[in-house]
Design a protein around this motif. Structure first.
Motif, short mmCIF file in Angstrom:
data_model
loop_
_atom_site.label_atom_id
_atom_site.label_comp_id
_atom_site.label_asym_id
_atom_site.label_seq_id
_atom_site.Cartn_x
_atom_site.Cartn_y
_atom_site.Cartn_z
N GLU A 78 -9.65 7.01 23.11
CA GLU A 78 -8.67 7.70 22.39
C GLU A 78 -7.74 6.73 21.65
O GLU A 78 -7.30 6.98 20.78
N VAL A 79 -7.23 5.64 22.56
CA VAL A 79 -6.19 4.76 21.69
C VAL A 79 -6.99 4.22 20.49
O VAL A 79 -6.27 3.87 19.73
N VAL A 80 -8.09 3.81 20.52
CA VAL A 80 -8.81 3.07 19.49
C VAL A 80 -8.92 3.97 18.19
O VAL A 80 -8.59 3.55 17.11
N ALA A 81 -9.00 5.22 18.54
CA ALA A 81 -9.46 6.22 17.59
C ALA A 81 -7.85 6.42 16.87
O ALA A 81 -8.12 6.61 15.41
N THR A 82 -6.98 6.51 17.68
CA THR A 82 -5.66 6.66 17.08
C THR A 82 -5.30 5.75 16.19
O THR A 82 -4.63 6.04 15.03
N VAL A 83 -5.44 4.49 16.70
CA VAL A 83 -5.03 3.55 15.93
C VAL A 83 -5.74 3.13 14.73
O VAL A 83 -5.10 2.76 13.58
N CYS A 84 -7.12 3.45 14.64
CA CYS A 84 -7.87 3.18 13.55
C CYS A 84 -7.65 4.22 12.37
O CYS A 84 -7.79 3.88 11.35
N ASP A 85 -7.10 5.44 12.92
CA ASP A 85 -6.73 6.47 11.84
C ASP A 85 -5.64 6.08 11.04
O ASP A 85 -5.15 6.13 9.83
N LEU A 86 -4.67 5.14 11.94
CA LEU A 86 -3.22 4.90 11.04
C LEU A 86 -3.70 3.72 9.67
O LEU A 86 -2.95 3.52 8.99
N PHE A 87 -4.76 2.88 9.97
CA PHE A 87 -5.15 1.89 8.96
C PHE A 87 -6.38 2.28 8.06
O PHE A 87 -6.90 1.15 7.23
N LYS A 88 -6.75 3.42 8.17
CA LYS A 88 -7.95 3.89 7.18
C LYS A 88 -7.62 3.68 5.87
O LYS A 88 -8.36 3.15 5.08
N GLN A 89 -6.24 4.10 5.43
CA GLN A 89 -5.82 3.93 3.99
C GLN A 89 -5.85 2.32 3.66
O GLN A 89 -6.42 2.04 2.43
N LYS A 90 -5.51 1.53 4.49
CA LYS A 90 -5.29 0.18 4.10
C LYS A 90 -6.60 -0.41 4.11
O LYS A 90 -6.81 -1.24 3.09
N LEU A 91 -7.47 -0.09 4.81
CA LEU A 91 -8.96 -0.75 4.87
C LEU A 91 -9.62 -0.23 3.57
O LEU A 91 -10.46 -1.05 3.14
N ASN A 92 -9.60 1.16 3.26
CA ASN A 92 -10.30 1.67 2.15
C ASN A 92 -9.60 1.09 0.77
O ASN A 92 -10.46 0.87 -0.03
N LYS A 93 -8.42 0.66 0.79
CA LYS A 93 -7.76 -0.03 -0.25
C LYS A 93 -8.22 -1.35 -0.39
O LYS A 93 -8.40 -1.84 -1.61
N LYS A 94 -8.70 -2.00 0.53
CA LYS A 94 -9.17 -3.48 0.47
C LYS A 94 -10.74 -3.29 0.53
O LYS A 94 -11.23 -4.49 0.65
N ASN A 95 -11.08 -2.26 0.50
CA ASN A 95 -12.69 -2.02 0.70
C ASN A 95 -13.51 -2.99 1.66
O ASN A 95 -14.12 -3.55 1.76
N LEU A 96 -12.45 -2.88 2.99
CA LEU A 96 -13.04 -3.41 4.07
C LEU A 96 -13.94 -2.55 5.11
O LEU A 96 -13.59 -1.41 5.19
N ASN A 97 -15.06 -3.09 5.62
CA ASN A 97 -15.71 -2.27 6.61
C ASN A 97 -15.13 -2.33 8.14
O ASN A 97 -14.92 -3.22 8.42
N LEU A 98 -15.00 -1.07 8.69
CA LEU A 98 -14.31 -1.24 9.83
C LEU A 98 -15.49 -0.96 11.06
O LEU A 98 -16.13 0.35 11.06
#
Length: 443
Positions: A299-319
């Motif tokens: 649950e913690v990992v899912a919550t934190v990853c949601d916070l960084f989706k926009q930044k990851l997509n903006k830099k075209n990084l694979n999570l």
């Protein structure tokens, strides 16, 4: 040339045998063997044999008596004792070796006395309190600084008898019980000391007490100053940001908007620094308490990853996320674990331009392992020891551009330590960085 004692004795008996032969040859005939004259000759021969034997024995026993006396004197501590070398045989060699051995003993004892005085002088010259204890807790050696801390003269006493400090007593007792070196901050007579305990042998340990009272007070003043600065800056920064946003929305002038964007960006950076300093100040406070509960890391990992989706997509990084099918809850502070993971993920995204960011979690019966890996710029080896320091950043230009505060990893380290865990770093320039956090399943 030295004569052999064996040949010396052999020569005496050989002469005796020759004498007996001569006596028997002087008789007129064999019949005299049974006469009185023969008996007389036999008696004389016996007396000669006994005399030679006594002389031979005396020549051996007398020097040995002298050697025995000398050994007893040496055993009493009289190392000036020497034996006179009169014989030129094996006994002479023995006496010569004995005298040489005593001379060597004197040299060794003088060396030991010198080393003892040297150690005593070293102890006395140390500016901090130092004491040498036996494994039973008996005081063996100490300096003047330690004596000043004691309520009684510490000569040959147990440390429990002389030092009024439950912290010190408990730490020494613990170190002796587990037989491991320990370092801990303790209180003695109202002052703060850094106590370091090290074993110098299986039966002795040395204790160093470093007075850090002034340093501790300075740290308290420093924390209070930071806390006051944070409190005083929060309100005006919030006001500046609010007014800047209002002006940005109300103006259509692109020139004005350009400068307002700069104001907003730098204000946000200052607010982030203030927020991180607030978090760090809270974590460093001696009364900080963790809200321990069962934490579901999925649950913690899912919550934190949601916070960084926009930044990851903006830099075209694979999570990439690697979690086991079965992941048991751990005892931890959920909010702090989220802070820890968010700071590690933010650091990974900030310094990665292409490739991926990976979060993986594994677990055994006693520990949980959280890894955050990236394919970013990496950290040079010479900076890896300082990476957890406040405000330390490897690439200052990039940090300013991305809004980094240089406090994220310091926060991570404090959270890990509060959970009694460990954090490790693996990094290579141009390849990427991996942070590995080890947490106990139960605190």
């Amino acid at each position: 040339m030295k004569k052999s004692l064996f040949f010396k004795i052999l020569k005496n008996y050989f002469l005796l045998i020759l004498l007996l032969i001569l006596l028997f040859l002087t008789t007129e005939s064999v019949k005299f063997v049974y006469t009185n004259y023969s008996i007389f000759i036999i008696l004389v021969a016996i007396i000669l044999v006994v005399g030679v034997a006594l002389l031979t024995a005396r020549s051996i026993t007398q020097p040995l008596k002298e050697l025995t006396y000398a050994i007893k004197e040496v055993a009493k501590g009289n190392f000036n004792t020497k034996v006179s070398i009169k014989n030129n045989d094996e006994l002479g060699v023995l006496f010569e070796n004995f005298n040489s051995m005593v001379s060597n003993f004197i040299s060794i004892i003088e060396g030991l006395q010198y080393e003892k005085e040297r150690i005593k002088n070293i102890f006395s010259s140390i500016q901090e309190a130092v004491v040498l204890l036996s494994i039973e807790g008996k005081i063996l050696l100490y300096n003047e600084k330690f004596k000043q801390l004691c309520k009684l003269p510490p000569e040959e006493k147990h440390y429990l008898e002389v030092l009024i400090s439950s912290d010190f007593n408990e730490l020494v007792k613990k170190s002796i019980q587990i037989k491991k070196n320990l370092t801990q901050q303790i209180e003695i007579l109202g002052e703060t000391y850094l106590c370091s305990i090290s074993f110098v042998s299986e039966k002795e340990l040395v204790v160093l007490l470093y007075n850090i009272t002034q340093h501790t007070q300075l740290q308290i003043v420093k924390k209070e100053l930071i806390s006051n600065i944070i409190h005083e800056l929060k309100t005006p920064l919030t006001s500046i940001r609010g007014f800047a946003e209002t002006m940005y929305e109300e103006t259509n002038n692109e020139h004005h908007r350009y400068y307002l964007n700069i104001i907003l960006a730098n204000t946000d950076r200052l607010i982030n620094i203030i927020n991180d300093l607030t978090t760090l100040s809270q974590l460093e406070h001696k009364d900080v308490k963790l809200e321990i509960e069962d934490v579901d890391l999925k649950e913690v990992v899912a919550t934190v990853c949601d916070l960084f989706k926009q930044k990851l997509n903006k830099k075209n990084l694979n999570l990439k996320i690697e979690l086991p099918d079965i992941l048991k809850p751990i005892k931890a502070d959920k909010f702090r674990i989220e802070q820890l993971l968010a700071n590690l993920l933010d650091n990974a995204v900030r310094y990665t331009e292409e490739g991926y960011v990976k979060i993986s979690v594994s677990q055994n019966d006693t520990h949980t392992y959280i890894e955050v890996e990236d394919t970013g710029i990496g950290i040079p080896k010479e900076y890896q020891q300082r990476i957890f320091e406040r405000f330390f950043v490897v690439d200052k230009a990039r940090s300013r551009q991305t809004g980094g505060t240089g406090l994220g990893l310091a926060i991570v380290k404090h959270i890990v330590e509060l959970h009694k865990g460990k954090i490790f770093l693996e990094s290579q320039v141009g390849t990427g960085t991996k942070f590995k956090v080890v947490l106990n399943n139960k605190i």
